[in-house]
Design a protein around this motif. Structure first.
Motif, PDB file in Angstrom:
ATOM      1  N   ALA A  59     -14.287 -20.672   0.460  1.00  0.00           N
ATOM      2  CA  ALA A  59     -15.490 -19.552   0.492  1.00  0.00           C
ATOM      3  C   ALA A  59     -14.579 -18.169   1.156  1.00  0.00           C
ATOM      4  O   ALA A  59     -15.125 -17.474   0.693  1.00  0.00           O
ATOM      5  CB  ALA A  59     -16.548 -19.973   1.499  1.00  0.00           C
ATOM      6  N   ILE A  60     -13.925 -18.610   2.009  1.00  0.00           N
ATOM      7  CA  ILE A  60     -13.185 -17.440   2.623  1.00  0.00           C
ATOM      8  C   ILE A  60     -12.166 -16.695   1.819  1.00  0.00           C
ATOM      9  O   ILE A  60     -12.284 -15.480   1.689  1.00  0.00           O
ATOM     10  CB  ILE A  60     -12.529 -17.748   4.069  1.00  0.00           C
ATOM     11  N   LEU A  61     -11.468 -17.300   0.879  1.00  0.00           N
ATOM     12  CA  LEU A  61     -10.538 -16.860  -0.025  1.00  0.00           C
ATOM     13  C   LEU A  61     -11.510 -15.997  -1.108  1.00  0.00           C
ATOM     14  O   LEU A  61     -11.021 -14.868  -1.484  1.00  0.00           O
ATOM     15  CB  LEU A  61      -9.791 -17.770  -0.652  1.00  0.00           C
ATOM     16  N   LEU A  62     -12.715 -16.627  -1.354  1.00  0.00           N
ATOM     17  CA  LEU A  62     -13.407 -16.033  -2.391  1.00  0.00           C
ATOM     18  C   LEU A  62     -13.903 -14.737  -1.955  1.00  0.00           C
ATOM     19  O   LEU A  62     -13.819 -13.633  -2.569  1.00  0.00           O
ATOM     20  CB  LEU A  62     -14.710 -16.967  -2.960  1.00  0.00           C
ATOM     21  N   GLY A  63     -14.403 -14.430  -0.591  1.00  0.00           N
ATOM     22  CA  GLY A  63     -14.807 -13.374  -0.158  1.00  0.00           C
ATOM     23  C   GLY A  63     -13.615 -12.218   0.050  1.00  0.00           C
ATOM     24  O   GLY A  63     -13.928 -11.279  -0.077  1.00  0.00           O
ATOM     25  N   PHE A 109     -20.193 -18.326  -3.261  1.00  0.00           N
ATOM     26  CA  PHE A 109     -20.197 -18.603  -1.797  1.00  0.00           C
ATOM     27  C   PHE A 109     -21.309 -19.396  -1.381  1.00  0.00           C
ATOM     28  O   PHE A 109     -20.898 -20.280  -0.443  1.00  0.00           O
ATOM     29  CB  PHE A 109     -20.241 -17.033  -1.195  1.00  0.00           C
ATOM     30  N   SER A 110     -22.433 -19.207  -1.951  1.00  0.00           N
ATOM     31  CA  SER A 110     -23.665 -20.048  -1.464  1.00  0.00           C
ATOM     32  C   SER A 110     -23.107 -21.755  -1.653  1.00  0.00           C
ATOM     33  O   SER A 110     -23.619 -22.437  -0.752  1.00  0.00           O
ATOM     34  CB  SER A 110     -24.784 -19.843  -2.301  1.00  0.00           C
ATOM     35  N   LEU A 111     -22.767 -21.865  -2.946  1.00  0.00           N
ATOM     36  CA  LEU A 111     -22.434 -23.264  -3.055  1.00  0.00           C
ATOM     37  C   LEU A 111     -21.385 -23.891  -2.216  1.00  0.00           C
ATOM     38  O   LEU A 111     -21.368 -24.904  -1.806  1.00  0.00           O
ATOM     39  CB  LEU A 111     -21.932 -23.287  -4.817  1.00  0.00           C
ATOM     40  N   LEU A 112     -20.223 -23.102  -1.923  1.00  0.00           N
ATOM     41  CA  LEU A 112     -19.298 -23.446  -1.220  1.00  0.00           C
ATOM     42  C   LEU A 112     -19.594 -23.873   0.281  1.00  0.00           C
ATOM     43  O   LEU A 112     -19.099 -24.647   0.875  1.00  0.00           O
ATOM     44  CB  LEU A 112     -18.133 -22.706  -1.440  1.00  0.00           C
ATOM     45  N   ILE A 113     -20.426 -22.887   0.656  1.00  0.00           N
ATOM     46  CA  ILE A 113     -20.919 -22.831   2.273  1.00  0.00           C
ATOM     47  C   ILE A 113     -21.811 -23.821   2.426  1.00  0.00           C
ATOM     48  O   ILE A 113     -21.639 -24.897   3.096  1.00  0.00           O
ATOM     49  CB  ILE A 113     -21.377 -21.601   2.648  1.00  0.00           C
ATOM     50  N   SER A 114     -22.808 -24.140   1.375  1.00  0.00           N
ATOM     51  CA  SER A 114     -23.603 -25.202   1.270  1.00  0.00           C
ATOM     52  C   SER A 114     -22.967 -26.756   1.231  1.00  0.00           C
ATOM     53  O   SER A 114     -23.083 -27.612   2.041  1.00  0.00           O
ATOM     54  CB  SER A 114     -24.592 -25.173   0.217  1.00  0.00           C
ATOM     55  N   GLY A 115     -22.181 -26.681   0.731  1.00  0.00           N
ATOM     56  CA  GLY A 115     -20.973 -27.951   0.286  1.00  0.00           C
ATOM     57  C   GLY A 115     -20.675 -28.178   1.498  1.00  0.00           C
ATOM     58  O   GLY A 115     -20.067 -29.313   1.887  1.00  0.00           O
ATOM     59  N   ALA A 116     -19.898 -27.293   2.155  1.00  0.00           N
ATOM     60  CA  ALA A 116     -19.034 -27.297   3.436  1.00  0.00           C
ATOM     61  C   ALA A 116     -19.659 -27.874   4.655  1.00  0.00           C
ATOM     62  O   ALA A 116     -19.478 -28.636   5.364  1.00  0.00           O
ATOM     63  CB  ALA A 116     -18.340 -25.966   3.751  1.00  0.00           C
ATOM     64  N   MET A 117     -21.061 -27.283   4.633  1.00  0.00           N
ATOM     65  CA  MET A 117     -22.057 -27.563   5.862  1.00  0.00           C
ATOM     66  C   MET A 117     -22.383 -28.858   5.780  1.00  0.00           C
ATOM     67  O   MET A 117     -23.064 -29.538   6.517  1.00  0.00           O
ATOM     68  CB  MET A 117     -23.236 -26.437   6.054  1.00  0.00           C
ATOM     69  N   TYR A 118     -22.529 -29.396   4.270  1.00  0.00           N
ATOM     70  CA  TYR A 118     -22.976 -30.671   3.978  1.00  0.00           C
ATOM     71  C   TYR A 118     -22.002 -31.718   4.760  1.00  0.00           C
ATOM     72  O   TYR A 118     -22.370 -32.813   5.106  1.00  0.00           O
ATOM     73  CB  TYR A 118     -23.320 -31.100   2.743  1.00  0.00           C
ATOM     74  N   ASN A 119     -20.921 -31.338   4.931  1.00  0.00           N
ATOM     75  CA  ASN A 119     -19.750 -32.084   5.355  1.00  0.00           C
ATOM     76  C   ASN A 119     -19.409 -32.092   6.755  1.00  0.00           C
ATOM     77  O   ASN A 119     -18.271 -32.167   7.281  1.00  0.00           O
ATOM     78  CB  ASN A 119     -18.419 -32.066   4.342  1.00  0.00           C
ATOM     79  N   THR A 120     -20.267 -31.266   7.541  1.00  0.00           N
ATOM     80  CA  THR A 120     -19.916 -31.181   9.102  1.00  0.00           C
ATOM     81  C   THR A 120     -19.777 -32.392   9.760  1.00  0.00           C
ATOM     82  O   THR A 120     -20.290 -33.575   9.381  1.00  0.00           O
ATOM     83  CB  THR A 120     -21.025 -30.127   9.859  1.00  0.00           C
ATOM     84  N   ARG A 121     -18.971 -32.529  10.813  1.00  0.00           N
ATOM     85  CA  ARG A 121     -18.698 -33.725  11.265  1.00  0.00           C
ATOM     86  C   ARG A 121     -19.895 -34.273  12.174  1.00  0.00           C
ATOM     87  O   ARG A 121     -20.227 -35.619  12.001  1.00  0.00           O
ATOM     88  CB  ARG A 121     -17.615 -33.696  12.580  1.00  0.00           C
ATOM     89  N   SER A 122     -20.764 -33.355  12.833  1.00  0.00           N
ATOM     90  CA  SER A 122     -21.926 -33.948  13.428  1.00  0.00           C
ATOM     91  C   SER A 122     -23.105 -34.339  12.510  1.00  0.00           C
ATOM     92  O   SER A 122     -24.211 -34.766  12.955  1.00  0.00           O
ATOM     93  CB  SER A 122     -22.499 -32.704  14.262  1.00  0.00           C
ATOM     94  N   ARG A 123     -22.862 -34.515  11.290  1.00  0.00           N
ATOM     95  CA  ARG A 123     -23.921 -34.862  10.419  1.00  0.00           C
ATOM     96  C   ARG A 123     -23.924 -36.066   9.508  1.00  0.00           C
ATOM     97  O   ARG A 123     -22.808 -35.863   8.425  1.00  0.00           O
ATOM     98  CB  ARG A 123     -24.167 -33.483   9.582  1.00  0.00           C
ATOM     99  N   LYS A 124     -24.562 -37.064   9.649  1.00  0.00           N
ATOM    100  CA  LYS A 124     -24.347 -38.181   8.744  1.00  0.00           C
ATOM    101  C   LYS A 124     -25.914 -38.129   8.174  1.00  0.00           C
ATOM    102  O   LYS A 124     -26.680 -38.237   8.820  1.00  0.00           O
ATOM    103  CB  LYS A 124     -24.210 -39.473   9.501  1.00  0.00           C
TER     104      LYS A 124
END
Length: 178
Positions: A59-63, A109-124
């Motif tokens: 997402a950062i590289l895309l931006g 960007f929306s898809l990449l951020i959503s996918g990344a946030m889906y994989n945060t450590r604090s979330r099962k």
């Protein structure tokens, strides 16, 4: 020197977008390696920190690629449809490419951020399946690269046309009546 500069900018945009696309696809692969249980459209997945890092980097590289294309390409202003119809072909191509590059940026960007946030450590999480957000976001990065380069090339061609002096020999050509 100017042609070398343009080639380097185009190459930089393409490299950044292709890298972002590959990172997005690699993030999807890393996400699929974690334990998950799926029943119909519901699934429970453990988060993948590697997928989080790769998705965020994509997402950062895309931006950054989008920012470079816009800054290096200059500013194109069109205020109305009537003004758009009277533009040169290069400026019309630049405006169209810019619109599609922005659309690709927002979607990717929306898809990449959503996918990344889906994989945060604090979330099962257990819930509806979030299938292939990262890989689709990675593919959109490739599309963004095409539109961003098209915008840069057509915008710089338009700027060159604007700064080019009119021809000296034919007075009708100088007035645009050829």
């Amino acid at each position: 020197m100017q042609k070398t500069y343009g080639f380097i900018v185009c190459l930089l945009i393409i490299i950044m977008d292709v890298t972002a696309g590959i990172l997005g696809i690699q993030a999807e692969i890393a996400q699929n390696k974690v334990n998950h249980f799926k029943m119909w459209i519901f699934e429970c997945k453990d988060p993948s920190y590697n997928a989080f890092k790769l998705g965020l980097a994509a997402a950062i590289l895309l931006g950054l690629a989008h920012a470079i294309a816009n800054l290096a390409g200059g500013w194109i202003f069109v205020r109305s449809a009537r003004e758009y119809k009277g533009l040169t072909a290069n400026k019309q191509l630049a405006v169209g490419s810019l619109v599609f590059a922005w659309i690709a940026l927002v979607v990717g960007f929306s898809l990449l951020i959503s996918g990344a946030m889906y994989n945060t450590r604090s979330r099962k999480s257990c819930g509806l399946a979030h299938n292939q957000l990262l890989s689709i976001g990675g593919i959109v990065c490739f599309v963004h690269g095409l539109f961003a380069v098209a915008y840069y090339v057509s915008a710089t061609a338009e700027h060159r046309e604007e700064t080019k002096p009119p021809p000296q020999g034919n007075p009708a050509a100088a007035r645009g009546q050829v």
